[in-house]
Design an enzyme around this catalytic site. Structure first.
Site, PDB file in Angstrom:
ATOM      1  N   HIS A  93       0.837  -1.206   0.000  1.00 11.75           N
ATOM      2  CA  HIS A  93       0.000   0.000   0.000  1.00 11.75           C
ATOM      3  C   HIS A  93       0.871   1.256   0.000  1.00 11.75           C
ATOM      4  O   HIS A  93       1.856   1.313   0.725  1.00 11.75           O
ATOM      5  CB  HIS A  93      -0.860   0.048   1.267  1.00 11.75           C
ATOM      6  CG  HIS A  93      -2.042  -0.860   1.246  1.00 11.75           C
ATOM      7  ND1 HIS A  93      -1.948  -2.211   1.424  1.00 11.75           N
ATOM      8  CD2 HIS A  93      -3.361  -0.584   1.089  1.00 11.75           C
ATOM      9  CE1 HIS A  93      -3.168  -2.737   1.373  1.00 11.75           C
ATOM     10  NE2 HIS A  93      -4.045  -1.777   1.167  1.00 11.75           N
ATOM     11  N   ASN A 140       8.178  -4.229   3.157  1.00  5.76           N
ATOM     12  CA  ASN A 140       6.747  -3.976   3.383  1.00  5.76           C
ATOM     13  C   ASN A 140       6.293  -4.441   4.765  1.00  5.76           C
ATOM     14  O   ASN A 140       5.516  -3.763   5.430  1.00  5.76           O
ATOM     15  CB  ASN A 140       5.928  -4.670   2.280  1.00  5.76           C
ATOM     16  CG  ASN A 140       4.443  -4.424   2.392  1.00  5.76           C
ATOM     17  OD1 ASN A 140       4.014  -3.306   2.726  1.00  5.76           O
ATOM     18  ND2 ASN A 140       3.640  -5.434   2.127  1.00  5.76           N
TER      19      ASN A 140
END
Ligand SMILES: *[C@@H]1O[C@H](CO)[C@@H](O)[C@H](O)[C@H]1NC(C)=O
Ligand SMILES: *[C@@H]1O[C@H](CO)[C@@H](O)[C@H](O)[C@H]1NC(C)=O
Ligand SMILES: *[C@@H]1O[C@H](CO)[C@@H](O)[C@H](O)[C@H]1NC(C)=O
Ligand SMILES: *[C@@H]1O[C@H](CO)[C@@H](O)[C@H](O)[C@H]1NC(C)=O
Length: 320
Positions: A152, A184
């Site tokens: 994201h 991430n």
């Protein structure tokens, strides 16, 4: 700017000019209303807001009207104008060539990072952005077995005020290929959590997150090397940046700028290691962050006090 947007702005101008010539009062009122609607609903008209109000002098802006979500998120400037998408709680600019966003802007306050009843990330699903032409769109299939996470840019956990806000962060135009373990799921996640923790200190934070392709020396030549994944050919950025504009309780501005390599990063490395002068990130990305605020207006940048006694310098040198 896309051609449809230009047409919308152009049509407003034509309609307005013809009716002002006719001098019809009622029609002028309608034009003023249409102008306001256009600025509130179209990111490109919002970008041109000052110029539009300058042209339509008989339609002064209503300063008392509360800003809608898009206007609030964008109030300190647009980093760039390429393919802008306005979602329910974030605004982004999409890079069609790389099939990843250039930048994503968010506005954070405490209520929307706390767990609201009913808002659940487990029911949100990753899906292609159908507003992007098929030719330029990334798909879940591109990421499948690519070895990269669907990372994201606007973090899901920043958007817990409404299920739709959370859902919108799972649209693939907000997603980029990120190294999973060590990035991430670790260092980048630490930076996102650090950002949310800043809300203990500052009531509001504007975040600009995006992808970066950093030139490097190779055989004494500067070059940019990066990979692509999937049949849609989705770029794997070399770095991701995050620019934090924190607003203090007494309305002062604090800026922090980070750029992290998209690779395994040891969890013990201090996040401060990844701070960079914001201008350095601007130079590489071609973007300008929060340009409605002069750098000299900040209280601090990257934790260093900004000297307010000197004359503010021009950010761009004149051509020789
Ligand atoms: C205002 O907008 C409406 C809806 O788009 C349109 O039908 C109308 O013609 C516009 N009015 C003027 C004066 O341009
Ligand atoms: C909020 O809490 C509920 C219950 O603990 C949980 O099921 C849900 O996943 C949480 N939502 C978010 C957005 O974290
Ligand atoms: C969020 O996404 C889920 C899964 O697609 C869907 O069932 C739900 O209706 C969506 N909620 C909202 C508010 O958009
Ligand atoms: C953060 O930005 C400031 C202002 O541009 C700069 O002087 C400083 O070197 C930066 N900090 C780091 C660690 O790069």
């Amino acid at each position: 700017m896309s051609s449809e947007n230009l047409v919308a702005v152009g049509a407003a101008l034509v309609a307005a000019s013809s009716s002002f010539i006719l001098g019809q009062k009622a029609q002028n009122a309608e034009i003023c209303k249409n102008l306001t609607n256009l600025i509130e609903s179209d990111a490109y008209a919002l970008f041109l807001k000052e110029k539009l109000y300058e042209v339509f002098k008989s339609c002064p802006p209503d300063e008392t009207k509360p800003l809608n979500r898009m206007m609030k998120i964008m109030m300190y400037g647009f980093p760039g104008l390429d393919n802008i998408r306005v979602l329910s709680d974030h605004v982004l600019s999409y890079d069609r060539r790389n099939r990843v966003a250039h930048w994503v802007l968010e506005h954070l306050t405490l209520p929307c990072i706390s767990n609201q009843t009913g808002v659940n990330r487990r029911i949100a699903i990753f899906r292609s952005d159908i507003a992007i032409p098929t030719m330029f769109r990334s798909t879940n299939q591109d990421y499948y077995r690519s070895g990269f996470d669907r990372g994201h840019l606007a973090a899901a956990a920043n958007h817990k005020c409404d299920q739709q806000h959370m859902n919108d962060t799972f649209i693939l135009s907000n997603i980029a290929p990120q190294v999973g373990v060590g990035f991430n799921r670790d260092a980048w996640n630490n930076l996102e959590m650090y950002t949310r923790n800043l809300l203990d200190t500052y009531p509001e934070i504007y975040i600009c997150t995006g992808s970066m392709y950093e030139p490097k020396y190779k055989n004494s030549n500067l070059c940019v090397e990066y990979n692509f994944i999937g049949t849609s050919v989705v770029a794997v950025p070399t770095h991701f940046f995050k620019i934090l504009l924190c607003i203090t309780r007494d309305k002062k501005f604090i800026l922090e700028a980070y750029a992290m390599p998209n690779q395994y990063i040891d969890n013990n490395i201090d996040l401060k290691t990844f701070r960079r002068p914001p201008e350095a990130i601007e130079k590489i990305t071609g973007l300008q962050f929060f340009d409605k605020i002069k750098r000299s207006q900040y209280e601090s940048i990257n934790g260093s006090q900004v000297n307010h006694t000197e004359e503010p310098e021009e950010t761009t040198a004149p051509d020789p």
